[in-house]
Design an enzyme around this catalytic site. Structure first.
Site, PDB file in Angstrom:
ATOM      1  N   MET A   1      24.486   8.264   3.362  1.00 45.77           N
ATOM      2  CA  MET A   1      24.392   9.575   4.005  1.00 45.77           C
ATOM      3  C   MET A   1      24.637   9.462   5.506  1.00 45.77           C
ATOM      4  O   MET A   1      25.296  10.309   6.107  1.00 45.77           O
ATOM      5  CB  MET A   1      23.027  10.213   3.723  1.00 45.77           C
ATOM      6  CG  MET A   1      22.926  11.646   4.204  1.00 45.77           C
ATOM      7  SD  MET A   1      24.180  12.728   3.477  1.00 45.77           S
ATOM      8  CE  MET A   1      23.276  13.393   2.078  1.00 45.77           C
TER       9      MET A   1
ATOM     10  N   LYS B   1     -17.512  -0.222   5.099  1.00 44.63           N
ATOM     11  CA  LYS B   1     -17.934  -1.204   4.098  1.00 44.63           C
ATOM     12  C   LYS B   1     -19.428  -1.129   3.824  1.00 44.63           C
ATOM     13  O   LYS B   1     -19.860  -1.255   2.674  1.00 44.63           O
ATOM     14  CB  LYS B   1     -17.546  -2.612   4.561  1.00 44.63           C
ATOM     15  CG  LYS B   1     -17.745  -3.657   3.481  1.00 44.63           C
ATOM     16  CD  LYS B   1     -17.135  -4.996   3.860  1.00 44.63           C
ATOM     17  CE  LYS B   1     -17.205  -5.946   2.666  1.00 44.63           C
ATOM     18  NZ  LYS B   1     -16.610  -7.251   2.975  1.00 44.63           N
TER      19      LYS B   1
ATOM     20  N   PHE C   1     -11.989  -6.967  13.319  1.00 47.02           N
ATOM     21  CA  PHE C   1     -10.881  -7.434  12.482  1.00 47.02           C
ATOM     22  C   PHE C   1     -10.498  -6.343  11.479  1.00 47.02           C
ATOM     23  O   PHE C   1     -11.343  -5.792  10.786  1.00 47.02           O
ATOM     24  CB  PHE C   1     -11.294  -8.711  11.739  1.00 47.02           C
ATOM     25  CG  PHE C   1     -10.229  -9.196  10.789  1.00 47.02           C
ATOM     26  CD1 PHE C   1      -8.995  -9.627  11.268  1.00 47.02           C
ATOM     27  CD2 PHE C   1     -10.446  -9.200   9.424  1.00 47.02           C
ATOM     28  CE1 PHE C   1      -8.008 -10.063  10.387  1.00 47.02           C
ATOM     29  CE2 PHE C   1      -9.465  -9.634   8.537  1.00 47.02           C
ATOM     30  CZ  PHE C   1      -8.239 -10.067   9.034  1.00 47.02           C
ATOM     31  N   GLN C   2      -9.244  -6.038  11.389  1.00 44.72           N
ATOM     32  CA  GLN C   2      -8.690  -5.006  10.503  1.00 44.72           C
ATOM     33  C   GLN C   2      -9.332  -3.641  10.734  1.00 44.72           C
ATOM     34  O   GLN C   2      -9.503  -2.861   9.804  1.00 44.72           O
ATOM     35  CB  GLN C   2      -8.775  -5.426   9.029  1.00 44.72           C
ATOM     36  CG  GLN C   2      -7.844  -6.600   8.731  1.00 44.72           C
ATOM     37  CD  GLN C   2      -7.626  -6.865   7.252  1.00 44.72           C
ATOM     38  OE1 GLN C   2      -8.503  -6.606   6.435  1.00 44.72           O
ATOM     39  NE2 GLN C   2      -6.452  -7.386   6.913  1.00 44.72           N
TER      40      GLN C   2
ATOM     41  N   GLU D   1       0.819  -1.224   0.000  1.00 44.38           N
ATOM     42  CA  GLU D   1       0.000   0.000   0.000  1.00 44.38           C
ATOM     43  C   GLU D   1       0.846   1.266   0.000  1.00 44.38           C
ATOM     44  O   GLU D   1       0.468   2.278  -0.593  1.00 44.38           O
ATOM     45  CB  GLU D   1      -0.953   0.024   1.201  1.00 44.38           C
ATOM     46  CG  GLU D   1      -2.104  -0.973   1.108  1.00 44.38           C
ATOM     47  CD  GLU D   1      -1.763  -2.350   1.656  1.00 44.38           C
ATOM     48  OE1 GLU D   1      -0.576  -2.604   1.963  1.00 44.38           O
ATOM     49  OE2 GLU D   1      -2.676  -3.182   1.774  1.00 44.38           O
TER      50      GLU D   1
END
Lengths: 563, 157
Positions: A474, A162, A112-113, A50
């Site tokens: 760096m 949802k 969940f999630q 993502e």
């Protein structure tokens, strides 16, 4: 028109002329993905993480000037996306990011999630929404695109539960925006503009300090015209590379921590700073009490909170830079005599001759700066340049000959390693006619290496050039300078075989240790029209110079490093 | 050390989900002080009014105002010096105390008895914030068991 929430998302994107969405599906956003499957208005590119979906949308936005769009699911899908939001927010990049959320009835139950997505995104977006009713969705999406691209651009996050994506509702996409509370100022105050011109007239040593706002405002042509008209030397921030064009005799170069000597001296000795859309970042200013201490400051910015945030401003002008500079040009024509600044220009030119940007080339070992210069010689304006973060990023900013805005894509504010490859994918999708180069390091490239799969699958032929010094370069440089060479956790000499690695993804790999090999590999890579990776074995201990140590003063640069 | 000044801000915002968290998050994220914060809807509108008492150096206060403006749901930030500012306090005092002089004190601070029970009274005062400070000092001699301050509300005039 009665539509489901998911269908509304598709229709809204169609109305906004979105041609590509980057994303990754999951449970809470499956209804939307079902509609993605059924439509053919826009292309959906499945990334492999993502974070990369957001960087790709970000790269698309920077290269095209359009709003980048990404879809992610709830929970970990969203938390993975946060770095992408923060990256875009710090650099003022317009994006709309739509995340799935658990159904409204389950919000707050630790489902969940489930994660409080708007709670997390709040400090790293321009604005966000949790959609609680499908009837609000058309308005919210319209506002999201408007907010993302207007004023000081930025990412907008829309979190859709949802059940809202399944609910049916009336869809009428608003044709115009009526926001009671959000009205950016585009036109500069004419009185302030007049005063600014008078200040320029009175100045002997003016300098243009150009920031990323010049890119966002598409003001490059106006800024170039204004500079030429007034004969005022210019410096660019990292974010503004390409605004003036490196062939422009008025451009001194990049300023700041790794800026060139003449640019930093111009800031230090100027009696007037004309700031066009920068934000006085600490990597630019160094020690504030010593920063441009002889200069009065004109600051043009569309974001009022940016003006006076770091240093007090004598002539603030709130407005869109393009608009403001357009208004300044006719006044400058009448009132400014460019010959007046000739002694100042000559002085700065001398500074540049005394201490130009330089490196010591070698025939034994490839220098990273040489590789960048070489790509510049061979590809020049035919390439869009993306970078990751670190030494290679600074060298690319210093040594690549940029000639137009949106040619340079780099995570400036947040400094996000792993940005380069997905951003390059987004840029190549936006501007397929250009070669897209991703200068990267052996550290950065591994942070989103999985995106080679996205690029190969979609035949997005980006060319990754790893300036491989087997170090987190760096950090290693700072350890050399400031930590007595204690190379804590920066040795990356245990590393994959990058050639085999890209071959396993289905792309082409090259390992390069000489100049001839480099030229040959680059030519083949560009002509192959496939996803390529050139592993350039460079001098391990090369340092980025000049350098203003953090908190140091611009006029006191470290020009070379002596043991 | 920079000079810190106290500042009252009256902020008009859209009365929508999450707006308070945007404001409090802004203060927390940028390290600004909130001395008090009150919020209530403005009648017959879709707006709410927040009264924020904050403190900081002049540049910080300027940034606070600008950052508040920058929030999308912010309609207006009023920072004029011309405020009527009042605060309320509730003080619970055990009945066992000697109330000698309390009546006069309540009168002096626009106070009243708000509630009472078997073994306590609750007094309420509404006044300028610094006078509330004074009242709370003075009321100590009655050994209050609980004190609640409302935070300031302000109206620009």
């Amino acid at each position: 028109m009665e539509l489901s929430g998911s269908q509304m998302v598709i229709e809204a994107l169609r109305k906004e002329n979105v041609s590509v969405v980057f994303g990754y599906p999951g449970g809470a956003i499956m209804n939307v993905y079902d509609e993605v499957y059924k439509q053919n208005y826009f292309k959906h590119i499945l990334t492999r993480h993502e974070q990369a979906a957001l960087h790709a949308a970000d790269g698309y936005a920077r290269a095209s000037g359009e709003v980048g769009v990404a879809f992610v699911t709830s929970g970990p899908g969203f938390t993975n996306a946060v770095t992408g939001l923060a990256t875009a927010y710090m650099d003022s990049i317009p994006m709309v990011v739509i995340s799935g959320q658990v159904p409204i009835s389950m919000i707050g139950t630790d489902a969940f999630q489930e994660i409080d997505a708007v709670g997390i995104s709040r400090p790293c977006v321009k604005h966000n929404y949790l959609v609680k009713d499908v009837k609000d969705l058309p308005r919210i999406l319209k506002e999201a695109f408007y907010i993302a691209r207007s004023g000081r651009p930025g990412p907008v996050h829309v979190d859709i539960p949802k059940d809202v994506t399944a609910q049916m509702g009336h869809f009428a996409y608003p044709s115009e925006i009526k926001m009671q509370t959000y009205k950016p100022t585009y036109k500069g105050n004419p009185r302030q503009i007049k005063k600014a011109i008078e200040a320029i007239q009175a100045a002997k040593r003016p300098v243009l300090y150009i920031g990323g706002g010049a890119i966002n405002s598409n003001a490059s042509a106006e800024v170039r015209e204004f500079a030429k008209l007034c004969g005022i030397p210019a410096v660019e921030t990292l974010m503004a590379r390409g605004v003036m064009g490196d062939e422009n005799p008025l451009l001194l170069g990049m300023l700041g921590m790794h800026g060139c000597y003449s640019a930093n001296m111009a800031m230090s000795e100027a009696d007037l700073m004309i700031a066009f859309g920068p934000r006085f970042d600490d990597r630019v200013t160094g020690k504030l009490s010593e920063f441009a201490k002889h200069a009065k400051i004109i600051h043009v910015d569309i974001d009022p909170s940016s003006i006076g945030k770091i240093v007090p401003i004598d002539y603030p002008i709130v407005g869109d830079l393009k608009n403001v500079v357009e208004a300044m040009i006719p006044l400058a024509k009448e009132q400014i005599d460019e010959s007046k600044y000739k002694p100042w220009r000559d002085l700065l030119k001398r500074y540049d001759e005394i201490h130009p940007l330089k490196y010591e080339d070698s025939n034994e070992i490839l220098k990273p700066q040489w590789a960048i210069e070489r790509v510049g010689q061979l590809l020049g304006d035919k390439a869009i340049i993306c970078t990751d973060v670190g030494q290679h990023q600074m060298w690319a900013a210093q040594f690549y000959p940029f000639s137009y805005p949106r040619q340079w894509l780099s995570s400036g504010g947040l400094g996000t390693m792993g940005y380069g490859l997905p951003a390059a994918i987004g840029a190549k999708v936006a501007v397929p006619s250009k070669t897209v180069i991703n200068f990267t390091g052996d550290g950065s490239i591994l942070m989103n290496i999985q995106e080679l799969m996205t690029a190969v699958e979609n035949n997005v032929a980006v060319v990754n050039i790893i300036l491989n010094n087997q170090f987190l370069g760096m950090v290693r440089q700072w350890q050399t300078f400031f930590y007595n060479k204690r190379y804590s956790s920066t040795d990356l000499s245990v590393q994959p075989d990058f050639v085999k690695l890209i071959e396993s993804f289905g792309g082409r790999g090259f390992r390069v240790t000489t100049k001839d090999e480099f030229d040959k590999a680059l030519k083949e890579a560009v002509e192959s029209n496939t996803v390529c990776m050139i592993d350039v074995q460079v001098d391990r201990f090369e340092n980025v110079l000049p350098m203003v140590p953090a908190g140091g003063t611009l006029y006191n640069m470290m020009l070379e490093y002596k043991e | 050390m920079e000079h810190y000044t106290r500042r009252v801000l009256s902020v008009i915002v859209l009365n929508e989900d999450g707006v308070l968290s945007r404001i409090s998050g802004l203060f927390a994220g940028r390290g600004y002080n909130i001395d008090s914060l009150t919020v209530a809807p403005i009648p017959k509108t879709n707006l709410s009014r927040l009264t924020i008492v904050t403190s900081g150096s002049a540049p910080v206060l300027e940034q606070i105002v600008k950052q508040l403006h920058k929030l999308i749901p912010t309609y207006k930030v009023i920072e004029s010096g011309q405020f009527v500012e009042k605060e309320m306090a509730l003080v619970k005092i055990p009945l066992a105390e000697d109330f000698n002089g309390l009546d006069a004190m309540l009168k002096a601070y626009n106070g009243t008895i708000a509630s009472s029970g078997e073994d306590f009274i609750v007094v309420m005062v509404a006044d300028d914030y610094d006078r509330i400070d004074n009242f709370l000092k003075a009321v100590k001699k009655y050994n209050p068991t609980d004190i609640v301050r409302s935070g300031s509300v302000a109206m620009d005039i």
